[in-house]
Motif scaffolding. Structure first.
Motif, mmCIF file in Angstrom:
data_model
loop_
_atom_site.group_PDB
_atom_site.id
_atom_site.type_symbol
_atom_site.label_atom_id
_atom_site.label_comp_id
_atom_site.label_asym_id
_atom_site.label_seq_id
_atom_site.Cartn_x
_atom_site.Cartn_y
_atom_site.Cartn_z
ATOM 1 N N HIS A 222 9.859 23.268 13.650
ATOM 2 C CA HIS A 222 11.127 23.004 12.988
ATOM 3 C C HIS A 222 11.280 21.507 12.718
ATOM 4 O O HIS A 222 10.512 20.693 13.216
ATOM 5 C CB HIS A 222 12.290 23.498 13.853
ATOM 6 N N ARG A 223 12.279 21.153 11.936
ATOM 7 C CA ARG A 223 12.589 19.754 11.620
ATOM 8 C C ARG A 223 11.322 19.000 11.190
ATOM 9 O O ARG A 223 11.040 17.897 11.672
ATOM 10 C CB ARG A 223 13.250 19.064 12.821
ATOM 11 N N ILE A 224 10.603 19.612 10.300
ATOM 12 C CA ILE A 224 9.328 19.052 9.853
ATOM 13 C C ILE A 224 9.575 17.912 8.865
ATOM 14 O O ILE A 224 10.402 18.022 7.962
ATOM 15 C CB ILE A 224 8.470 20.160 9.206
ATOM 16 N N ARG A 225 8.858 16.839 9.065
ATOM 17 C CA ARG A 225 8.904 15.703 8.151
ATOM 18 C C ARG A 225 7.478 15.341 7.745
ATOM 19 O O ARG A 225 6.551 15.428 8.567
ATOM 20 C CB ARG A 225 9.574 14.490 8.808
ATOM 21 N N THR A 226 7.307 14.941 6.507
ATOM 22 C CA THR A 226 5.988 14.547 6.016
ATOM 23 C C THR A 226 6.069 13.184 5.341
ATOM 24 O O THR A 226 7.105 12.804 4.794
ATOM 25 C CB THR A 226 5.443 15.579 5.005
ATOM 26 N N LYS A 227 4.965 12.458 5.405
ATOM 27 C CA LYS A 227 4.853 11.159 4.752
ATOM 28 C C LYS A 227 3.464 11.044 4.146
ATOM 29 O O LYS A 227 2.478 11.505 4.735
ATOM 30 C CB LYS A 227 5.060 10.014 5.748
ATOM 31 N N THR A 228 3.393 10.427 2.977
ATOM 32 C CA THR A 228 2.108 10.150 2.338
ATOM 33 C C THR A 228 1.990 8.654 2.096
ATOM 34 O O THR A 228 2.890 8.045 1.510
ATOM 35 C CB THR A 228 1.971 10.892 0.999
ATOM 36 N N PHE A 229 0.914 8.070 2.575
ATOM 37 C CA PHE A 229 0.635 6.650 2.396
ATOM 38 C C PHE A 229 -0.522 6.507 1.413
ATOM 39 O O PHE A 229 -1.521 7.220 1.522
ATOM 40 C CB PHE A 229 0.240 5.995 3.719
ATOM 41 N N GLN A 230 -0.396 5.613 0.474
ATOM 42 C CA GLN A 230 -1.512 5.281 -0.411
ATOM 43 C C GLN A 230 -2.156 4.000 0.115
ATOM 44 O O GLN A 230 -1.630 2.900 -0.076
ATOM 45 C CB GLN A 230 -1.041 5.115 -1.859
ATOM 46 N N LEU A 231 -3.270 4.154 0.792
ATOM 47 C CA LEU A 231 -3.924 3.027 1.445
ATOM 48 C C LEU A 231 -4.852 2.316 0.470
ATOM 49 O O LEU A 231 -5.718 2.949 -0.152
ATOM 50 C CB LEU A 231 -4.718 3.511 2.652
ATOM 51 N N PRO A 232 -4.728 0.996 0.334
ATOM 52 C CA PRO A 232 -5.630 0.254 -0.558
ATOM 53 C C PRO A 232 -7.034 0.190 0.027
ATOM 54 O O PRO A 232 -7.212 -0.001 1.234
ATOM 55 C CB PRO A 232 -4.992 -1.132 -0.628
ATOM 56 N N VAL A 233 -8.022 0.362 -0.830
ATOM 57 C CA VAL A 233 -9.427 0.321 -0.411
ATOM 58 C C VAL A 233 -10.076 -0.901 -1.047
ATOM 59 O O VAL A 233 -10.494 -0.873 -2.201
ATOM 60 C CB VAL A 233 -10.177 1.603 -0.808
ATOM 61 N N GLY A 234 -10.120 -1.999 -0.316
ATOM 62 C CA GLY A 234 -10.740 -3.211 -0.837
ATOM 63 C C GLY A 234 -9.847 -4.422 -0.668
ATOM 64 O O GLY A 234 -8.634 -4.312 -0.473
ATOM 65 N N SER A 235 -10.440 -5.578 -0.768
ATOM 66 C CA SER A 235 -9.699 -6.824 -0.562
ATOM 67 C C SER A 235 -8.687 -7.088 -1.670
ATOM 68 O O SER A 235 -7.821 -7.946 -1.521
ATOM 69 C CB SER A 235 -10.673 -8.004 -0.451
ATOM 70 N N TRP A 236 -8.772 -6.337 -2.784
ATOM 71 C CA TRP A 236 -7.724 -6.440 -3.807
ATOM 72 C C TRP A 236 -6.367 -6.082 -3.198
ATOM 73 O O TRP A 236 -5.326 -6.547 -3.692
ATOM 74 C CB TRP A 236 -8.024 -5.496 -4.985
ATOM 75 N N GLY A 237 -6.370 -5.286 -2.127
ATOM 76 C CA GLY A 237 -5.134 -4.886 -1.446
ATOM 77 C C GLY A 237 -4.781 -5.783 -0.279
ATOM 78 O O GLY A 237 -3.994 -5.368 0.576
ATOM 79 N N GLY A 238 -5.345 -7.003 -0.226
ATOM 80 C CA GLY A 238 -5.034 -7.925 0.853
ATOM 81 C C GLY A 238 -5.862 -7.661 2.094
ATOM 82 O O GLY A 238 -6.854 -6.918 2.069
ATOM 83 N N LYS A 239 -5.450 -8.272 3.198
ATOM 84 C CA LYS A 239 -6.203 -8.153 4.446
ATOM 85 C C LYS A 239 -6.326 -6.703 4.889
ATOM 86 O O LYS A 239 -7.403 -6.254 5.308
ATOM 87 C CB LYS A 239 -5.528 -8.976 5.535
ATOM 88 N N GLU A 240 -5.214 -5.946 4.783
ATOM 89 C CA GLU A 240 -5.247 -4.557 5.229
ATOM 90 C C GLU A 240 -6.195 -3.720 4.373
ATOM 91 O O GLU A 240 -6.923 -2.866 4.881
ATOM 92 C CB GLU A 240 -3.834 -3.959 5.202
ATOM 93 N N GLY A 241 -6.201 -3.984 3.068
ATOM 94 C CA GLY A 241 -7.120 -3.263 2.195
ATOM 95 C C GLY A 241 -8.569 -3.573 2.501
ATOM 96 O O GLY A 241 -9.440 -2.696 2.453
ATOM 97 N N ASP A 242 -8.844 -4.830 2.834
ATOM 98 C CA ASP A 242 -10.204 -5.225 3.195
ATOM 99 C C ASP A 242 -10.633 -4.531 4.487
ATOM 100 O O ASP A 242 -11.762 -4.032 4.601
ATOM 101 C CB ASP A 242 -10.266 -6.738 3.346
ATOM 102 N N LEU A 243 -9.734 -4.478 5.458
ATOM 103 C CA LEU A 243 -10.037 -3.799 6.720
ATOM 104 C C LEU A 243 -10.332 -2.317 6.483
ATOM 105 O O LEU A 243 -11.283 -1.758 7.042
ATOM 106 C CB LEU A 243 -8.871 -3.948 7.697
#
Length: 297
Positions: A222-243
């Motif tokens: 019950h009380r289900i919640r969903t989330k979708t993240f679009q994760l950057p793949v590559g340094s074009w997306g900054g430090k997190e994308g590079d990681l």
């Protein structure tokens, strides 16, 4: 793209049998250790453990935390299913020092690291089998990135078992990534097609992952919640994308035996396509959909 050592260097592979499972069936292919008694696509070796620890750090940055379910600060018992190296569970045990945190996996980590917190407990088990716990035990159950370990026909039974060991009012959270990538080039398209063929032959359906919320509803959460993240793949997306690109590249390296043995991909073709991917991700500004769903019993 800067490359960490575990993305390129072939490390000596741990040759001993499974800790606490002396007769567990393993195979060694191209320097990687695999369990052959389960449909898991990735290796189970120290090199993969290093990647998983790096992945844990990366996902914490990209997803904004270790969990998303609204669990209470007074939580008493937490289960991490498919705990791998235990990194997530160790961090949660430190965050909730009053709670008892259990990490369940096929085997204990092969590598050595810092001692876990005193309120963390490793439990040997297989998510495809009944869990070694009585019913109504856990306030919070976490399962992350097991799509390559669970055949599609087994998902209902796996989730029913998670529900069984969850306390009334407790939460189950699933975090998975499928094969939905945005803005991909020719090499990535080929790589994804190879993965689909190999996965189908193992009964794995990564296209289910956008529907984690529906899977939880099917087992009466019950009380289900969903989330979708679009994760950057590559340094074009900054430090997190590079990681994330580094982690993804290392994971793809680990899939070589699965693609070549199960999907019948030529090893030289695999290497050539894999080499093209980092530059292609940068040029196309590729993103990867990552899904989180949680529900309450």
């Amino acid at each position: 793209m800067p490359i960490f050592s575990f993305l390129t260097k072939e490390k000596p592979t741990h040759q001993s049998n499974c800790p606490s499972v002396p007769t567990c069936p393993v195979s060694f292919m191209r320097g990687r250790r695999h369990r052959v008694d389960v449909p898991y696509a990735l290796p189970k070796d120290e090199r993969e453990e290093e990647r998983i620890n790096f992945q844990h750090y990366t996902l914490h940055k990209l997803l904004g935390g270790h969990y998303h379910a609204p669990i209470e600060p007074t939580v008493e018992r937490i289960l991490d299913v498919g705990t791998g190296t235990g990194k997530w569970a160790h961090d949660i045990a430190r965050h909730f020092p009053q709670a008892q945190v259990y990490g369940l996996d096929l085997e204990q980590p092969l590598g050595t690291g810092l001692p876990p917190p005193s309120n963390y407990h490793f439990v040997q088990g297989n998510i495809l089998h009944p869990l070694p716990f009585p019913g109504n035990q856990f306030d919070f159950i976490h399962q992350r990135l097991l799509v390559s370990a669970i055949p599609s026909v087994r998902w209902p039974a796996v989730l029913q078992e998670l529900v069984r060991v969850t306390k009334p009012g407790g939460y189950i959270e699933l975090a998975e990534a499928g094969n939905n990538y945005q803005r991909v080039g020719a090499s990535m398209h080929t790589f994804l097609q190879w993965g689909q063929v190999a996965s189908i032959r193992k009964g794995i359906d990564v296209s289910l992952m956008p529907y984690l919320g529906d899977l939880l509803a099917h087992v009466s959460m019950h009380r289900i919640r969903t989330k979708t993240f679009q994760l950057p793949v590559g340094s074009w997306g900054g430090k997190e994308g590079d990681l994330y690109a580094r982690d993804l590249y290392a994971a793809f390296q680990g899939l070589k035996n699965f693609y070549c043995s199960v999907g019948e991909v030529n090893p030289d073709d695999f290497d050539a396509i894999l080499t093209d991917l980092p530059q292609e991700w940068e040029f196309c500004h590729t993103t990867h959909d990552f899904y989180i769903a949680y529900g309450q019993k």
